[in-house]
Design an enzyme around this catalytic site. Structure first.
Site, mmCIF file in Angstrom:
data_model
loop_
_atom_site.group_PDB
_atom_site.id
_atom_site.type_symbol
_atom_site.label_atom_id
_atom_site.label_comp_id
_atom_site.label_asym_id
_atom_site.label_seq_id
_atom_site.Cartn_x
_atom_site.Cartn_y
_atom_site.Cartn_z
ATOM 1 N N SER A 1 -8.243 5.716 -9.207
ATOM 2 C CA SER A 1 -7.108 6.512 -9.681
ATOM 3 C C SER A 1 -5.947 5.636 -10.137
ATOM 4 C CB SER A 1 -6.650 7.489 -8.594
ATOM 5 O OG SER A 1 -6.237 6.804 -7.423
ATOM 6 N N HIS B 1 -14.123 8.527 -4.099
ATOM 7 C CA HIS B 1 -12.717 8.122 -4.052
ATOM 8 C C HIS B 1 -11.901 9.145 -3.279
ATOM 9 C CE1 HIS B 1 -8.993 6.355 -4.917
ATOM 10 N NE2 HIS B 1 -8.806 6.718 -6.183
ATOM 11 N N HIS C 1 -14.115 -1.673 3.708
ATOM 12 C CA HIS C 1 -13.138 -1.704 2.627
ATOM 13 C C HIS C 1 -13.511 -2.835 1.684
ATOM 14 C CE1 HIS C 1 -9.252 -2.102 0.547
ATOM 15 N NE2 HIS C 1 -9.008 -0.877 0.955
ATOM 16 N N ARG D 1 -2.942 1.040 7.288
ATOM 17 C CA ARG D 1 -2.651 2.465 7.099
ATOM 18 C C ARG D 1 -3.354 3.304 8.165
ATOM 19 N NH1 ARG D 1 -4.676 2.779 1.053
ATOM 20 N NH2 ARG D 1 -6.332 1.629 2.120
ATOM 21 N N ASP E 1 -8.983 6.414 5.294
ATOM 22 C CA ASP E 1 -9.627 7.725 5.293
ATOM 23 C C ASP E 1 -10.199 8.120 6.651
ATOM 24 O OD1 ASP E 1 -9.257 8.211 2.477
ATOM 25 O OD2 ASP E 1 -10.781 6.677 2.130
#
Length: 295
Positions: free
Chosen positions: A102, A132, A178, A187, A233
């Site tokens: 994105s 994604h 990742h 995060r 996520d």
């Protein structure tokens, strides 16, 4: 479609047609970016209420911040902790330095001097892909299936066996690994700290924490990941669900609102710095044959 339609009022598109100097491109791009960010909560709120039947949109309260207004438009303005969660959520999902689908799509389309509305509309289409923007949904579904099978207080051995069964079935452990990071995603850590403060006894959060202590060793043993640690996520869906935002189909929209901040910032910098049109490398058929000749 809603974001793309905003192109009708693009300050940059009008300025370009009027012959603006390249040195001044960043100015109207900045104006468009601010308009885009300002209008996204209303768009997201309208989508949520139209699809899930939550009534009319309230008016924007200019005495409140962005996250409160977004929460209120979704029907959660009375939940202070949810508003605080959105502040965290928007911050940690905002930018990715052009390094994922994105973020890079917005940068790529913007390099053609498409205005921020068209550029970010393209970003959202990339975000909709299951590899994604749907990642946090896949994590949540996996967690719920595990909880349904193992119960509210599974043993470490049971969780470990479930993780192995996921890997042995040819699937990945969602929310782990990742492309760049080789440690726990900061995060993820930020979300875990929020959960420890606001929902320490929630059963799904406890399960997420339990998996955090078990999954990395399993993944290392299986040789399935260069980075066996959780990413952003692995946690976000659990937090949203806890506060009542259970409609997983909407999570990508919320992700999109957040990502706009990063995409818009990069578009402004690219026009200010005079970044060129991006062109991908290409290979001839002969070059591809040589690349795979001995494989």
């Amino acid at each position: 479609m809603a974001v793309t339609a905003l192109n009708h009022d693009s300050a940059f598109a009008k300025a370009y047609q009027d012959g603006i100097s390249k040195k001044e491109y960043w100015g109207p791009v900045f104006e468009d970016s601010m308009d885009l960010i300002a209008k996204l909560p209303n768009i997201a709120g309208r989508i949520y209420r139209n699809v899930f039947g939550s009534g009319k949109l309230p008016a924007i309260d200019t005495t409140k911040d962005y996250s409160w207004n977004l929460a209120n438009l979704l029907g959660f303005g009375d939940k202070e902790a949810f508003v605080e969660l959105l502040r965290l959520y928007i911050t940690i999902h905002s930018d990715h330095e052009g390094g994922n689908v994105s973020a890079h799509t917005g940068k790529l389309v913007g390099s053609a001097l498409s205005d921020p509305f068209l550029s970010f509309g393209a970003s959202l289409n990339g975000l909709a892909g299951p590899l994604h923007g749907l990642a946090n949904q896949e994590v949540l579904l996996w967690l719920m299936k595990m909880k349904s099978k193992l119960g509210d207080n599974p043993t470490d051995d049971a969780v470990k066996e479930y993780i192995w069964s996921t890997l042995n079935s040819g699937q990945v452990v969602p929310g782990y690994g990742h492309a760049v990071l080789r440690k726990t995603d900061p995060r993820y850590t930020a979300q875990r700290e929020f959960a420890l403060k606001h929902l320490p006894n929630d059963s799904l959060f406890k399960l997420v924490g339990q998996i955090y202590t078990i999954a990395p060793d399993v993944l290392l043993e299986a040789g399935k990941a260069k980075n066996p640690w959780p990413n952003v996520d692995a946690h976000s869906g659990v937090l949203l669900t806890y506060y009542g935002l259970t409609q997983m189909q909407f999570y990508t929209v919320l992700f999109g609102v957040s990502r706009a901040f990063g995409v818009a910032a990069q578009l402004i910098w690219d026009r200010a710095l005079g970044a060129p049109l991006e062109r991908p490398k290409s290979y001839s058929s002969e070059a591809i044959k040589k690349m795979f000749a001995n494989k």
